[in-house]
Design a protein around this motif. Structure first.
Motif, short mmCIF file in Angstrom:
data_model
loop_
_atom_site.label_atom_id
_atom_site.label_comp_id
_atom_site.label_asym_id
_atom_site.label_seq_id
_atom_site.Cartn_x
_atom_site.Cartn_y
_atom_site.Cartn_z
N ASN A 114 0.69 -1.12 -0.09
CA ASN A 114 -0.07 -0.01 0.01
C ASN A 114 0.83 1.24 0.14
O ASN A 114 0.33 2.38 -0.46
CB ASN A 114 -0.83 -0.08 1.19
N ARG A 115 2.18 1.28 0.63
CA ARG A 115 2.98 2.28 0.75
C ARG A 115 4.24 2.13 0.42
O ARG A 115 4.84 1.35 0.62
CB ARG A 115 2.55 2.80 1.79
N LEU A 116 4.93 2.92 -0.09
CA LEU A 116 6.29 3.42 -0.46
C LEU A 116 6.97 4.68 0.09
O LEU A 116 6.24 5.68 -0.09
CB LEU A 116 6.46 3.06 -1.88
N TRP A 117 8.17 4.52 0.63
CA TRP A 117 8.57 5.46 1.29
C TRP A 117 10.18 5.47 1.02
O TRP A 117 10.73 4.80 0.58
CB TRP A 117 8.55 5.66 2.91
N CYS A 118 10.66 7.11 0.93
CA CYS A 118 12.16 7.16 0.38
C CYS A 118 12.72 8.36 1.31
O CYS A 118 11.56 9.25 1.46
CB CYS A 118 12.36 7.18 -0.88
N GLY A 128 11.51 13.66 2.82
CA GLY A 128 10.86 12.24 3.00
C GLY A 128 9.80 12.32 2.26
O GLY A 128 8.98 13.45 2.04
N LEU A 129 9.67 11.29 1.02
CA LEU A 129 8.50 11.24 0.16
C LEU A 129 7.92 9.81 0.02
O LEU A 129 8.61 8.91 0.55
CB LEU A 129 9.07 11.31 -1.22
N GLY A 130 6.76 9.89 0.15
CA GLY A 130 5.76 8.77 0.02
C GLY A 130 4.83 8.62 -1.17
O GLY A 130 4.21 9.67 -1.78
N MET A 131 4.51 7.62 -1.37
CA MET A 131 3.63 7.23 -2.35
C MET A 131 2.48 6.08 -2.09
O MET A 131 3.05 5.17 -1.47
CB MET A 131 4.20 6.94 -3.74
N LEU A 132 1.25 6.10 -2.22
CA LEU A 132 0.33 5.21 -1.96
C LEU A 132 -0.27 4.41 -3.15
O LEU A 132 -0.14 4.89 -4.12
CB LEU A 132 -0.82 5.75 -1.12
N SER A 133 -0.58 2.99 -2.82
CA SER A 133 -1.14 2.30 -4.00
C SER A 133 -2.21 3.11 -4.63
O SER A 133 -2.19 2.62 -6.10
CB SER A 133 -1.51 1.00 -3.53
#
Length: 199
Positions: free
Chosen positions: A120-124, A163-168
């Motif tokens: 559901n979530r990807l973070w970098c 900090g960056l995030g993306m959701l499905s």
């Protein structure tokens, strides 16, 4: 230009150590010291063990450009209970930059996380001065969620981190936009799908 990601292998050890200590990579990593061969050997053993287990919490790939290794991509802290993970990558050869290699890597990792792993979530996290990388993440649909002030110390100076995030839920629109951008670089959907199948 053929870009692919293949699993890290034991025989990649010396090359990856040279990359990790290189002037092209080391300034952008969180670690501060020169990595010793013994330290790297322990890291490589853990990476291969974790990456080789279906339920391991890490994945490592060698980024290849026209079948030659040019960098490393990885997933970390794969948390299936909370359906999330983190990722990072680097291109070790400055000559590869600006050619669209990073864009292909970005698409492949996002597709792997959201389509293959079903997370559901990807973070970098990216050092704030590395605008080229966090800007690429944003162009691919990542949302800046944090400015981590004085988060790491490099050369004796505390540095901020983005900090960056993306959701499905973000991925379908981001996927379509990314494919259009990659088509402008003459990268076909077929090439991307074939590279994804090999990961």
């Amino acid at each position: 230009m053929a870009v692919s990601l293949r699993p890290l292998r034991a025989e990649d050890g010396e090359t990856v150590l040279a990359w990790r200590n290189s002037a092209a990579v080391a300034p952008y990593m969180y670690s501060e010291h020169r990595i010793t061969p013994a330290e790297h050997a322990a890291w490589l053993a853990r990476a291969l063990e974790e990456g080789g287990r279906a339920e391991g919490d890490r994945r490592f790939w060698i980024i290849e450009l026209d079948a030659a290794g040019v960098g490393l991509a990885n997933l970390a802290k794969i948390d299936r209970a909370n359906s999330k993970c983190e990722w990072a990558y680097y291109l070790a050869d400055p000559a590869t930059r600006g050619r669209g290699v990073g864009s292909v890597v970005e698409w492949l990792v996002l597709a792997f996380v959201f389509e293959r792993l079903g997370l559901n979530r990807l973070w970098c996290e990216v050092l704030v001065e590395n605008e080229a990388v966090w800007g690429l993440h944003e162009r691919f649909g990542f949302v800046r969620e944090a400015l981590l002030r004085a988060h790491v110390r490099k050369a004796g100076v505390f540095r901020d981190v983005v900090g960056l995030g993306m959701l499905s839920a973000d991925w379908p629109a981001a996927r379509a936009a990314a494919l259009a951008r990659l088509a402008e670089k003459r990268v076909s959907v077929g090439e991307l799908e074939a590279a994804l199948a090999g990961m």
